[in-house]
Design an enzyme around this catalytic site. Structure first.
Site, PDB file in Angstrom:
ATOM      1  N   HIS A 126      19.181 -29.971 -28.633  1.00 23.21           N
ATOM      2  CA  HIS A 126      18.477 -30.965 -27.829  1.00 23.21           C
ATOM      3  C   HIS A 126      18.070 -32.114 -28.745  1.00 23.21           C
ATOM      4  O   HIS A 126      18.289 -32.083 -29.964  1.00 23.21           O
ATOM      5  CB  HIS A 126      17.263 -30.355 -27.138  1.00 23.21           C
ATOM      6  CG  HIS A 126      17.600 -29.645 -25.853  1.00 23.21           C
ATOM      7  ND1 HIS A 126      18.099 -30.295 -24.749  1.00 23.21           N
ATOM      8  CD2 HIS A 126      17.523 -28.334 -25.506  1.00 23.21           C
ATOM      9  CE1 HIS A 126      18.310 -29.434 -23.771  1.00 23.21           C
ATOM     10  NE2 HIS A 126      17.965 -28.222 -24.213  1.00 23.21           N
ATOM     11  N   ASP A 156      18.476 -38.624 -26.918  1.00 23.18           N
ATOM     12  CA  ASP A 156      18.908 -38.599 -25.522  1.00 23.18           C
ATOM     13  C   ASP A 156      19.196 -39.995 -24.981  1.00 23.18           C
ATOM     14  O   ASP A 156      20.235 -40.221 -24.361  1.00 23.18           O
ATOM     15  CB  ASP A 156      17.829 -37.951 -24.653  1.00 23.18           C
ATOM     16  CG  ASP A 156      17.932 -36.433 -24.634  1.00 23.18           C
ATOM     17  OD1 ASP A 156      18.867 -35.889 -25.247  1.00 23.18           O
ATOM     18  OD2 ASP A 156      17.071 -35.790 -24.022  1.00 23.18           O
TER      19      ASP A 156
END
Length: 382
Positions: A126, A156
């Site tokens: 992540h 992200d």
């Protein structure tokens, strides 16, 4: 409306950076169709921001007929956005070779954490992991406090979805001269490394310390930091240049001559202590009044609920009200092809019948696909 009007994009439903990229191009006018899983149809959907300004069809890509439905959409699209691990799209029969054979002009955008190749390519991760391996996480923090997590902005969104959007636009420009599409391999780890480029360079020149919170752009300097106010809130200064430092110090009631050698890191702790003592004497909003109109690179630190009502954002229309909440308006702004306000977030599968009809499916064909479960719609099989 918007500079990408007429551009047809197929998005394979996912989370995080892929949908963010699709939202960026949708805000700019692209016609985005998202392929969701049938299991999502009819379930609560609250991803208002990363689901806005597109339509959704529900297709079971693991159903024997599902990939053919997706390929029909991809066959006339300009762009495909997918965010699976390497190899997943290939196993579904929707990899780059198959899609580009069907549609040679397709720009095939791939969003992953580690990239399509490399020893970590198949490893889960992540934002925090990609940020850690790129050096950014170690560089953000206060002395003795350990790394500070910068939300999931760097990998992200900045180094992921936004980088993919740039790559897609570059590939589209290339297509205007070559006539052919190509694969865009956007890795979040690469994107964070790109964002960190200046700091790699400063470090190699000996102009950046590896200890976070001791440098001039990480809160180490007295002129580039936040300070707590009397009411427990904070204000920020970014007075890097000498003229802004002088205005900052003068407005705080100091004689700038009492802050010699402002770029000497050994002086910063002393200077920060003196400034902090003064800042704590007034509230945040009182300091806003003091610094109004002063060229000192000053701004209050706003909470999320305060941001939309700030006069600057209100004057620019930076936020729009839609679906019961304030959302960021499309950006950047264009003089000749302004962007339309965002439309309602697509609920999974709500446009299945409409979109398949537009792509040439007869009503009986759509009925058969619904009946077999290859596709789904909120009202179910006919």
């Amino acid at each position: 409306m918007g500079p990408l009007t007429g551009l047809k994009v197929v998005e394979i439903g996912a989370q995080g950076p892929g949908p963010f990229c699709a939202t960026v191009v949708a805000d700019l006018g692209a016609q985005v169709v998202r392929i969701d899983r049938p299991a999502q149809v009819g379930k609560p959907f609250d991803d208002v921001i990363l689901g806005r300004s597109r339509r959704s069809v529900a297709v079971d890509l693991k159903h024997p007929q599902g990939p053919a439905v997706a390929m029909r959409l991809i066959g006339s699209a300009d762009v495909l956005i997918e965010g699976f691990r390497p190899g997943v799209m290939e196993r579904l029969g929707l990899g780059p070779d198959a899609c580009l054979a069907r549609n040679p002009r397709l720009v095939y955008g791939r969003m992953t954490g580690w990239g399509q190749v490399g020893p970590l390519a198949m490893t889960a991760g992540h934002d925090i992991n990609y940020t850690a391996l790129s050096g950014a996480l170690a560089a953000i923090g206060r002395p003795g406090s350990g790394p500070v997590i910068p939300l999931n902005l760097l990998a992200d969104f900045g180094g992921g979805g936004m980088l993919l959007a740039v790559g897609i636009l570059a590939a589209l420009q290339s297509r205007t001269t070559t006539g052919r599409g190509q694969v865009v391999d956007a890795a979040m780890a690469d994107g964070v490394a790109q964002l960190m480029g200046i700091f790699y360079a400063l470090s190699q020149r000996g102009a950046w310390s590896s200890r976070p919170g001791t440098n001039w752009l990480d809160g180490g300097a007295h002129f580039y930091d936040t300070y707590e106010t009397a009411d427990g809130r904070h204000v920020s200064f970014g007075a890097v240049e000498p003229q802004f430092q002088r205005m900052m110090l003068h407005t705080l009631g100091f004689d700038p001559a009492d802050f010699p050698e402002p770029y000497d890191p050994t002086r910063w702790p002393e200077y920060k202590k003196r400034i902090a003592e003064v800042i704590r004497q007034r509230t945040r909003d009182e300091w806003c009044g003091v610094f109004e109109g002063v060229e000192a690179c000053f701004a209050p630190v706003l909470t999320l609920d305060e941001v939309p009502s700030h006069p600057h954002h209100m004057a620019r229309g930076s936020f729009v009200s839609h679906e019961g909440l304030l959302q960021h308006a499309p950006a950047p702004r264009f003089s000749g092809t302004p962007c339309a306000p965002p439309t309602r977030a697509a609920r999974p599968g709500e446009a299945t019948t409409t979109v398949l009809t537009e792509y040439g499916y007869a009503p009986e064909e759509i009925g058969d696909l619904l009946a077999t479960g290859a596709v789904a719609a909120p009202d179910g099989p006919r």
